[in-house]
Design an enzyme around this catalytic site. Sequence first.
Site, short mmCIF file in Angstrom:
data_model
loop_
_atom_site.label_atom_id
_atom_site.label_comp_id
_atom_site.label_asym_id
_atom_site.label_seq_id
_atom_site.Cartn_x
_atom_site.Cartn_y
_atom_site.Cartn_z
N ASP A 1 66.21 -61.88 46.82
CA ASP A 1 65.51 -60.85 46.05
C ASP A 1 66.52 -59.87 45.51
OD1 ASP A 1 65.05 -57.87 47.44
OD2 ASP A 1 65.79 -59.41 48.80
N ASP B 1 59.44 -55.37 52.80
CA ASP B 1 60.65 -54.89 53.47
C ASP B 1 60.22 -53.80 54.46
OD1 ASP B 1 63.19 -54.26 54.20
OD2 ASP B 1 63.85 -53.57 52.23
N SER B 2 60.99 -53.64 55.52
CA SER B 2 60.61 -52.73 56.59
C SER B 2 60.81 -51.27 56.25
CB SER B 2 61.42 -53.04 57.85
OG SER B 2 62.78 -52.71 57.64
N CYS C 1 61.09 -65.35 24.80
CA CYS C 1 61.95 -66.22 24.01
C CYS C 1 61.17 -67.11 23.05
CB CYS C 1 62.81 -67.08 24.94
SG CYS C 1 64.07 -66.11 25.82
N HIS D 1 61.62 -61.92 30.53
CA HIS D 1 62.71 -62.89 30.37
C HIS D 1 63.67 -62.87 31.56
CE1 HIS D 1 66.05 -65.21 28.88
NE2 HIS D 1 66.83 -64.20 29.22
N GLY E 1 64.01 -50.18 56.19
CA GLY E 1 65.32 -49.91 56.77
C GLY E 1 66.38 -49.63 55.72
N PHE E 2 66.37 -50.38 54.62
CA PHE E 2 67.37 -50.16 53.58
C PHE E 2 67.16 -48.81 52.91
CE2 PHE E 2 68.97 -50.38 49.23
CZ PHE E 2 70.28 -50.76 49.46
N ASP F 1 65.27 -52.22 60.79
CA ASP F 1 66.68 -52.38 61.17
C ASP F 1 67.49 -51.18 60.72
OD1 ASP F 1 66.29 -53.02 58.45
OD2 ASP F 1 68.13 -54.18 58.37
N CYS G 1 65.18 -71.14 26.80
CA CYS G 1 64.23 -70.52 27.72
C CYS G 1 62.81 -70.64 27.19
CB CYS G 1 64.59 -69.05 27.93
SG CYS G 1 63.49 -68.18 29.07
N GLY H 1 72.23 -56.12 55.16
CA GLY H 1 73.45 -55.34 55.17
C GLY H 1 74.53 -55.85 54.26
N CYS I 1 60.20 -68.80 28.31
CA CYS I 1 59.39 -67.63 28.64
C CYS I 1 58.69 -67.09 27.39
CB CYS I 1 60.25 -66.55 29.30
SG CYS I 1 61.24 -65.55 28.15
#
Length: 374
Positions: A269, A96-97, A312, A338, A99-100, A150, A307, A219, A309
């Site tokens: 994500d 990620d840049s 589990c 999990h 920005g968030f 951004d 599941c 956004g 995993c």
Amino acid sequence: MGTDHFSFEHQASCCHTKARAGIFHTPHGPVHTPRFMPVGTLANVKTITPSQLKDTGAQMVLSNTYHLHLQPGEDLVAEAGGLHKFMGWSGPMLTDSGGFQVFSLSKIRTISEEGVTFRSPRDGRVIYMPPEESIRIQNQLGADVIMAFDECPPYPAHREAVEAATQRTYRWLTRCIEAHQRNDQALFGIVQGGVHLDLRQAAAEQLVELDLPGYAIGGVSVGEPPELIEKIVQATTPLLPPDKPRYLMGVGTYREMAQAIAAGMDLFDCVIPTRLARHGAALVQGERWNLKNQKFRRDLTPLDSTCTCYTCKNFTRAYLCHLIHAHELLAYTLLSIHNITELIRFTQAIRKAILQNQFVAKFQQWLEPSTSSS
């Protein structure tokens, strides 16, 4: 912009929606879409090892430019051979840049046309980050996909402020393109515009003209209700090129992903799986279970018998409840394993259903509008 090393292969489409299955080819391997991507902010997915992460079915993993710039610094990561070698992950990666994170630091940052100035929450030092600096850092980090810097407007916000941020995001994108130095990294543009669909449309049309290797919708999940997120995604996704991957940033619930996939999105994500794990909660077939609850104290059944995993297959609800009440760190590891597996399994199941043209039939319950957190 990395176009020679990346391609999106379309495999199948849903007859009733705009959902699609494909393969995003990267220098570090393929990503079979639609796909949930775990978040490893500081070059690690919290509480689990890369080997455990691989066993969850993860293919592409995220890290964050802003946080890695503060610690340990991009120079050290580059010296170590890049993010993949530094964290021991051989699969595709995205950064990620920042920005968030700048958006979330609203009380300690100043935005101008040139860039963002903010105080480090770690040591208080003043940091200046223009778009060129974000790209320089990401070039050093070496992820397969890097994001344009951004400006993420908050919700709610006046239309004038959202419009200004959206236009600035485009101008910053052109500077990011100019600054980008590596052809083995794909630079994705981000469509902003808040809840204003006309701003989203105009932004998407501008970005498409730049013929980038991939596109993201940003956004969202900044405070607006789920029904507005759905409207934004439904209106914006069809404007993005069909031959490029589409990434919806910061979304990771069953319903939001299913609805976005129906609109034509490919990648997602969210920090939900590990964050919930650290609070003693499990994702079980779309529901959130609080394993602190006393009803699990003597429950000797698996967390989810469907599941496969590690958690589990090997541990009971009672054992997880015990670990949580004892404040044992193993609880966070087992629940993270999990929860990540759960969201990846969900997107894999949708992918299989699209390939078999059974998406709507099998996932109708998640395609219906709802304000729930499922």
